[in-house]
Design an enzyme around this catalytic site. Structure first.
Site, PDB file in Angstrom:
ATOM      1  N   ARG A  26       0.849  -1.207   0.000  1.00 50.40           N
ATOM      2  CA  ARG A  26       0.000   0.000   0.000  1.00 50.40           C
ATOM      3  C   ARG A  26       0.884   1.257   0.000  1.00 50.40           C
ATOM      4  NH1 ARG A  26      -1.395   1.529   6.035  1.00 50.40           N
ATOM      5  NH2 ARG A  26       0.106   0.234   7.124  1.00 50.40           N
ATOM      6  N   SER A  32      -4.513   5.388   5.577  1.00 47.03           N
ATOM      7  CA  SER A  32      -4.223   3.948   5.614  1.00 47.03           C
ATOM      8  C   SER A  32      -3.982   3.371   4.224  1.00 47.03           C
ATOM      9  CB  SER A  32      -5.396   3.197   6.273  1.00 47.03           C
ATOM     10  OG  SER A  32      -5.555   3.612   7.619  1.00 47.03           O
ATOM     11  N   GLU A  48     -18.798   4.272   0.556  1.00 44.69           N
ATOM     12  CA  GLU A  48     -18.101   3.589  -0.543  1.00 44.69           C
ATOM     13  C   GLU A  48     -18.953   3.478  -1.807  1.00 44.69           C
ATOM     14  OE1 GLU A  48     -18.270   2.488   2.556  1.00 44.69           O
ATOM     15  OE2 GLU A  48     -16.208   2.406   3.279  1.00 44.69           O
ATOM     16  N   PHE A 108     -14.199  -3.414   2.615  1.00 44.74           N
ATOM     17  CA  PHE A 108     -15.210  -2.348   2.534  1.00 44.74           C
ATOM     18  C   PHE A 108     -15.547  -2.042   1.068  1.00 44.74           C
ATOM     19  CE2 PHE A 108     -13.115  -0.672   6.632  1.00 44.74           C
ATOM     20  CZ  PHE A 108     -13.792  -1.611   7.378  1.00 44.74           C
ATOM     21  N   HIS A 111      -5.220  -3.628   2.782  1.00 46.08           N
ATOM     22  CA  HIS A 111      -5.497  -4.408   3.997  1.00 46.08           C
ATOM     23  C   HIS A 111      -6.125  -5.759   3.655  1.00 46.08           C
ATOM     24  CE1 HIS A 111      -4.651  -0.434   5.448  1.00 46.08           C
ATOM     25  NE2 HIS A 111      -4.660  -0.851   6.710  1.00 46.08           N
ATOM     26  N   ASP A 123      -6.394  -5.992  13.669  1.00 45.03           N
ATOM     27  CA  ASP A 123      -7.679  -5.348  13.369  1.00 45.03           C
ATOM     28  C   ASP A 123      -8.826  -6.353  13.271  1.00 45.03           C
ATOM     29  OD1 ASP A 123      -6.420  -2.972  13.382  1.00 45.03           O
ATOM     30  OD2 ASP A 123      -6.408  -2.674  11.217  1.00 45.03           O
ATOM     31  N   GLN A 179     -12.285  -6.386   9.236  1.00 46.13           N
ATOM     32  CA  GLN A 179     -11.557  -5.551   8.285  1.00 46.13           C
ATOM     33  C   GLN A 179     -10.635  -6.365   7.369  1.00 46.13           C
ATOM     34  OE1 GLN A 179     -10.134  -1.789   9.886  1.00 46.13           O
ATOM     35  NE2 GLN A 179     -11.326  -2.124  11.738  1.00 46.13           N
ATOM     36  N   ARG A 193      -1.403  -4.572   4.023  1.00 51.33           N
ATOM     37  CA  ARG A 193      -1.078  -3.627   5.100  1.00 51.33           C
ATOM     38  C   ARG A 193       0.341  -3.881   5.601  1.00 51.33           C
ATOM     39  NH1 ARG A 193      -3.420  -3.569  11.296  1.00 51.33           N
ATOM     40  NH2 ARG A 193      -2.478  -1.599  11.921  1.00 51.33           N
TER      41      ARG A 193
END
Length: 307
Positions: free
Chosen positions: A7, A34, A55, A80, A105, A113, A117, A163
């Site tokens: 990322r 993030s 989103e 998401f 992620h 997390d 997620q 991540r």
């Protein structure tokens, strides 16, 4: 070079591309710090759109921008983003809109997390959509070159990023080739196809197996759709047995893509390593150990598979 999250590589590449291509616009759903799209946001605020935790709205807006001639990168956590499947299906895939969906992620590698997620079904969903291609790079140089390619590619793309930091697996003269797998280590007894965050662990597993006299070929599949059918068949012919490794559900992911190719062209025995249940909270190292995605776990499965 120290390990680096893909990322972060994405954020740096996007910032650089923004200088060269003024049609690139970036949208984020309240996670720019993030997803690392914040780098682009700071440098090109007039081409960055903070859409909030909305989103569906972000994806629809991105599709509109694409149909107006822009090159939108729509960014969020993979779970998401893909959770808004209907909007992606109709607004992006059906319209063949030139939207770059960036899901960070991915997998249990995100660690503490927890499951809510963790993107674990995103590859399966995106593979099922006509027009959408799926790319998951495995280190810094591959990510940056993949992002550059994706910006020039005409059509919807799902880019899957980590991540957690990833070790370098490619040399400095590496050249990304869309749709082509990369043989990282040759071998004759079995081929291990891996993608994303577990490619490095697959290489370490192959080294461990080598000490026991097991010669394992390791192939990095950065383009999961369209997958490199020619290479998959070639490896099946030459090694006879196939193992797939992915930080994703084994249902619909890399393993499924490989088996689809082999079942239609050259059936051989295949063993899939990946998630068979929901994830949980823990450190990335602990989770990879628990679910057999660490070098020791991968080597164990390969060893038993070859008996």
């Amino acid at each position: 070079m120290p390990a680096k999250a893909t990322r972060l590589s994405f954020g740096e590449a996007l910032e650089e591309l923004g200088e060269k291509n003024h049609d690139i616009v970036v949208l984020d759903a309240d996670l720019s710090k993030s997803t690392m799209s914040i780098k682009f946001a700071k440098k090109f605020p007039h081409r960055f759109f903070e859409m909030g935790i909305a989103e569906q709205n972000m994806i629809g807006t991105a599709a509109g921008l694409a149909l107006a001639g822009k090159i939108p990168f729509a960014c969020s956590f993979a779970c998401f983003l893909i959770g808004r499947y209907e909007t992606i299906r109709v607004s992006v895939a059906y319209n063949n809109a030139n939207v770059k969906l960036v899901g960070t992620h991915a997998g249990i590698g995100i660690g503490e997390d927890g499951y809510s997620q963790m993107g674990l079904e995103d590859i399966a969903l995106m593979r099922a959509l006509p027009n959408v291609v799926v790319v998951q790079p495995a280190d810094d140089i591959e990510t940056k070159q993949a992002v550059e390619y994706i910006a020039s590619y005409k059509g919807p793309v799902f880019l899957r990023l980590t991540r957690q930091p990833l070790e370098e697996i490619n040399p400095s003269n590496y050249k990304f080739q869309f749709g082509k797998g990369v043989v990282l280590k040759d071998g004759k007894d079995v081929t291990i196809f891996a993608t994303g965050g577990v490619v490095f662990n697959s290489l370490l597993a192959a080294e461990e197996l080598e000490k026991e006299g097991i010669s394992a070929r390791v192939v990095n599949i950065h383009t999961i759709k369209p997958i490199d059918e020619e290479l998959v068949i070639k490896c099946a012919i030459e090694t006879g047995k196939i193992v797939t490794v992915e930080d994703h559900s084994i249902f619909g992911g890399l393993g499924s893509a490989v088996m689809e190719v082999l079942s239609e062209n050259y059936p051989v025995k295949v063993k899939r390593i990946g998630m068979r249940k929901f994830g949980e909270s823990g450190s990335p190292k602990e989770l990879y150990e628990k679910y057999g995605l660490d070098p020791k776990g991968i080597a164990k499965v390969v060893r038993e598979f070859l008996k």
